[in-house]
Design an enzyme around this catalytic site. Structure first.
Site, PDB file in Angstrom:
ATOM      1  N   ARG A   1      22.041  -2.635 -35.907  1.00 53.86           N
ATOM      2  CA  ARG A   1      20.789  -1.893 -35.658  1.00 53.86           C
ATOM      3  C   ARG A   1      19.623  -2.505 -36.435  1.00 53.86           C
ATOM      4  O   ARG A   1      18.468  -2.322 -36.079  1.00 53.86           O
ATOM      5  CB  ARG A   1      20.966  -0.400 -35.993  1.00 53.86           C
ATOM      6  CG  ARG A   1      19.710   0.426 -35.748  1.00 53.86           C
ATOM      7  CD  ARG A   1      19.990   1.905 -35.534  1.00 53.86           C
ATOM      8  NE  ARG A   1      20.874   2.469 -36.512  1.00 53.86           N
ATOM      9  CZ  ARG A   1      20.543   2.745 -37.772  1.00 53.86           C
ATOM     10  NH1 ARG A   1      19.326   2.512 -38.211  1.00 53.86           N
ATOM     11  NH2 ARG A   1      21.437   3.260 -38.602  1.00 53.86           N
TER      12      ARG A   1
ATOM     13  N   TYR B   1       4.173   3.421 -14.644  1.00 50.27           N
ATOM     14  CA  TYR B   1       5.587   3.724 -14.380  1.00 50.27           C
ATOM     15  C   TYR B   1       5.856   5.209 -14.691  1.00 50.27           C
ATOM     16  O   TYR B   1       5.389   5.723 -15.718  1.00 50.27           O
ATOM     17  CB  TYR B   1       6.456   2.792 -15.237  1.00 50.27           C
ATOM     18  CG  TYR B   1       7.895   3.220 -15.310  1.00 50.27           C
ATOM     19  CD1 TYR B   1       8.657   3.326 -14.147  1.00 50.27           C
ATOM     20  CD2 TYR B   1       8.488   3.538 -16.523  1.00 50.27           C
ATOM     21  CE1 TYR B   1       9.971   3.738 -14.204  1.00 50.27           C
ATOM     22  CE2 TYR B   1       9.809   3.945 -16.581  1.00 50.27           C
ATOM     23  CZ  TYR B   1      10.539   4.049 -15.415  1.00 50.27           C
ATOM     24  OH  TYR B   1      11.836   4.466 -15.469  1.00 50.27           O
TER      25      TYR B   1
ATOM     26  N   ASP C   1       1.451  -2.950 -20.996  1.00 46.40           N
ATOM     27  CA  ASP C   1       2.772  -3.111 -20.393  1.00 46.40           C
ATOM     28  C   ASP C   1       2.658  -4.274 -19.404  1.00 46.40           C
ATOM     29  O   ASP C   1       1.991  -4.167 -18.378  1.00 46.40           O
ATOM     30  CB  ASP C   1       3.175  -1.806 -19.680  1.00 46.40           C
ATOM     31  CG  ASP C   1       4.598  -1.867 -19.133  1.00 46.40           C
ATOM     32  OD1 ASP C   1       5.030  -2.968 -18.733  1.00 46.40           O
ATOM     33  OD2 ASP C   1       5.262  -0.816 -19.087  1.00 46.40           O
TER      34      ASP C   1
ATOM     35  N   LYS D   1      13.643  -5.960 -15.903  1.00 42.85           N
ATOM     36  CA  LYS D   1      13.041  -6.431 -14.657  1.00 42.85           C
ATOM     37  C   LYS D   1      13.062  -7.965 -14.589  1.00 42.85           C
ATOM     38  O   LYS D   1      14.110  -8.550 -14.754  1.00 42.85           O
ATOM     39  CB  LYS D   1      11.638  -5.842 -14.529  1.00 42.85           C
ATOM     40  CG  LYS D   1      11.589  -4.324 -14.778  1.00 42.85           C
ATOM     41  CD  LYS D   1      12.395  -3.590 -13.719  1.00 42.85           C
ATOM     42  CE  LYS D   1      12.255  -2.093 -13.743  1.00 42.85           C
ATOM     43  NZ  LYS D   1      12.550  -1.402 -14.998  1.00 42.85           N
TER      44      LYS D   1
HETATM   45  C1  LIG Z   1       6.081  -1.100 -15.612  1.00 46.18           C
HETATM   46  C2  LIG Z   1       7.316  -0.539 -16.261  1.00 46.18           C
HETATM   47  N1  LIG Z   1       7.322  -0.327 -17.577  1.00 46.18           N
HETATM   48  C3  LIG Z   1       8.406   0.187 -18.198  1.00 46.18           C
HETATM   49  C4  LIG Z   1       9.540   0.516 -17.506  1.00 46.18           C
HETATM   50  C5  LIG Z   1      10.703   1.122 -18.230  1.00 46.18           C
HETATM   51  O1  LIG Z   1      11.682   0.164 -18.414  1.00 46.18           O
HETATM   52  P1  LIG Z   1      13.249   0.519 -18.586  1.00 46.18           P
HETATM   53  O2  LIG Z   1      13.703   1.075 -17.294  1.00 46.18           O
HETATM   54  O3  LIG Z   1      13.830  -0.807 -18.952  1.00 46.18           O
HETATM   55  O4  LIG Z   1      13.339   1.512 -19.693  1.00 46.18           O
HETATM   56  C6  LIG Z   1       9.584   0.298 -16.127  1.00 46.18           C
HETATM   57  C7  LIG Z   1      10.801   0.649 -15.348  1.00 46.18           C
HETATM   58  O5  LIG Z   1      10.786   0.653 -14.143  1.00 46.18           O
HETATM   59  C8  LIG Z   1       8.442  -0.243 -15.482  1.00 46.18           C
HETATM   60  O6  LIG Z   1       8.408  -0.457 -14.162  1.00 46.18           O
END
Ligand SMILES: Cc1ncc(COP(=O)(O)O)c(C=O)c1O
Length: 394
Positions: free
Chosen positions: A60, A113, A185, A210
């Site tokens: 961790r 998201y 993001d 992703k």
């Molecule tokens: C733009 C974006 N940010 C963050 C996330 C969250 O990621 P995770 O599913 O790996 O927690 C996603 C998930 O689809 C996303 O599309």
């Protein structure tokens, strides 16, 4: 190994952070599937706990498999440092808690998201942080939403699911004039297409789940930024405990080696699908920053070098038409997520944005006839043929 001389993306993802195994010389790193690490002496235990010398304590707190991916991500984002975590949500929540405290205010937008929206809308108010959701494509709206206690502006660009593009440089200037931290993001664009830190952002967060891993087999996330910002994030991360498994870090490191090749293909396929759908009679509107009629196309061309594999498409008709298209696909898989080698298709209001209240869906342009298409790296003829047959009335 110092790989600072590497310049190209493909060389960076193949070589940065890679060190032949010191014991066996294995070119492919081992998986350090261990929770704990032996200390050569009790004195080294003191040194490591007080931050002296390199070494590992407990997974961790860090694991050799993390460092390989972190080195690649820092190089790709032109950052000093990076931290990998168990998911994109772990990255965002850790970055927010490392940057704000109870009583602080955040400015963001509704077309983000659904999980990020839920964090800002449902969870953060419980720990005393309020968020204003604005149309962040309008820099003046962002500025007008700033309060004296605003400490974070959080932007997704392009946004999920409507692919809106925000002016990161202009928003960074507004933020910095008031001592506010800009967190971006960068999951949709990836550092292949956009490097927010070079445009003025302070922190980049990623869902590594992703494009960065790219194979739909690892949940992962990352925070990228200056050494000081990452050091703060590490302190929060160790307390929240959102750490990645060693085996997932190893898989992610392997997935990263084809990142440049995959992104070039996602960009090509995304553009081709957008152009195909833009003139399709059953399609009302295609949201893709690479199309000349996208409202922020000129900005996207300045700020990005390609536009990725995700597009949002408004179909003519209602739920019946959406069901018909989603139920007819053959090559596409009906599934959430994006950025993987295989093409995926979903209806945001049925899945990822299901829990976003109507008023915020409207603000974010998340309509019920909207489908999100995440184009993979299959042959473009097969992708287009599948969409064509799914859209046909027969
Ligand atoms: C733009 C974006 N940010 C963050 C996330 C969250 O990621 P995770 O599913 O790996 O927690 C996603 C998930 O689809 C996303 O599309």
């Amino acid at each position: 190994m110092n790989n600072n001389w590497l310049r190209g993306i493909n060389s960076t993802v193949i070589h940065t952070g890679e060190v032949p195994d010191p014991i066996t010389g294995a070119v492919v790193p081992p998986i350090y599937q261990t929770t704990t690490f032996a200390f050569p002496s009790n004195e080294t235990m003191w040194d490591l706990m007080e931050g002296r010398g390199g070494g590992f304590i407990y997974t961790r707190y860090g694991n050799p498999n993390y460092g390989m991916v972190e080195a690649k991500l820092a190089a790709l984002e032109e950052a000093e440092s990076a931290l990998v975590l168990a998911s994109g949500m772990a990255a965002t929540s850790t970055a927010i808690l490392a940057s704000a405290k109870a009583g602080d205010h955040i400015v963001s937008h509704a077309d983000i998201y659904g999980g990020n929206f839920g964090l800002f809308y449902e969870l953060l108010p419980k720990v005393g942080m309020e968020t204003s959701f604005v149309d962040a494509t309008d820099v003046e709206e962002v500025e007008a939403a700033i309060h004296p206690n605003t400490t974070i502006i959080f932007i997704e660009s392009p946004s999920n699911p409507t692919l809106r593009v925000c002016d990161l440089g202009a928003i960074a200037q507004i933020a910095h004039a008031r001592g506010i931290r800009l967190i971006v993001d960068n999951t949709f664009a990836t550092p292949y297409n956009q490097r927010p830190l070079t445009l003025g952002a302070d922190v980049v967060v990623h869902s590594g789940t992703k494009y960065l891993n790219g194979h739909s087999d690892v949940m992962a996330g990352a925070i990228v930024g200056s050494t000081a910002i990452i050091a703060d994030a590490v302190q929060v991360f160790r307390k929240l405990g959102g750490n990645l498994n060693a085996i997932d870090a190893w898989l992610w490191n392997r997935g990263m080696k084809t990142f440049g090749l995959r992104m070039a293909r996602h960009n090509q396929n995304g553009q081709a699908v957008a152009e195909f759908l833009a003139s399709h009679p059953r399609v009302d509107r295609v949201h893709y920053p690479g199309l000349p009629d996208h409202p922020q196309h000129a900005l996207a061309q300045r700020q990005m070098r390609g536009f990725g594999g995700v597009l949002a498409v408004e179909l003519r008709g209602g739920q019946a038409e959406v069901n018909a298209v989603l139920n007819r696909v053959r090559l596409f898989t009906r599934a959430v997520s994006l950025g993987s080698v295989e093409s995926l298709i979903t209806q945001p209001v049925a899945a990822v944005h299901h829990n976003v209240p109507e008023q915020y869906r409207r603000l974010g342009g998340i309509t019920s006839n909207l489908i999100r298409i995440a184009v993979g790296i299959e042959d473009i003829e097969d992708i287009v043929a599948d969409l064509d047959q799914a859209l046909s009335r027969e």
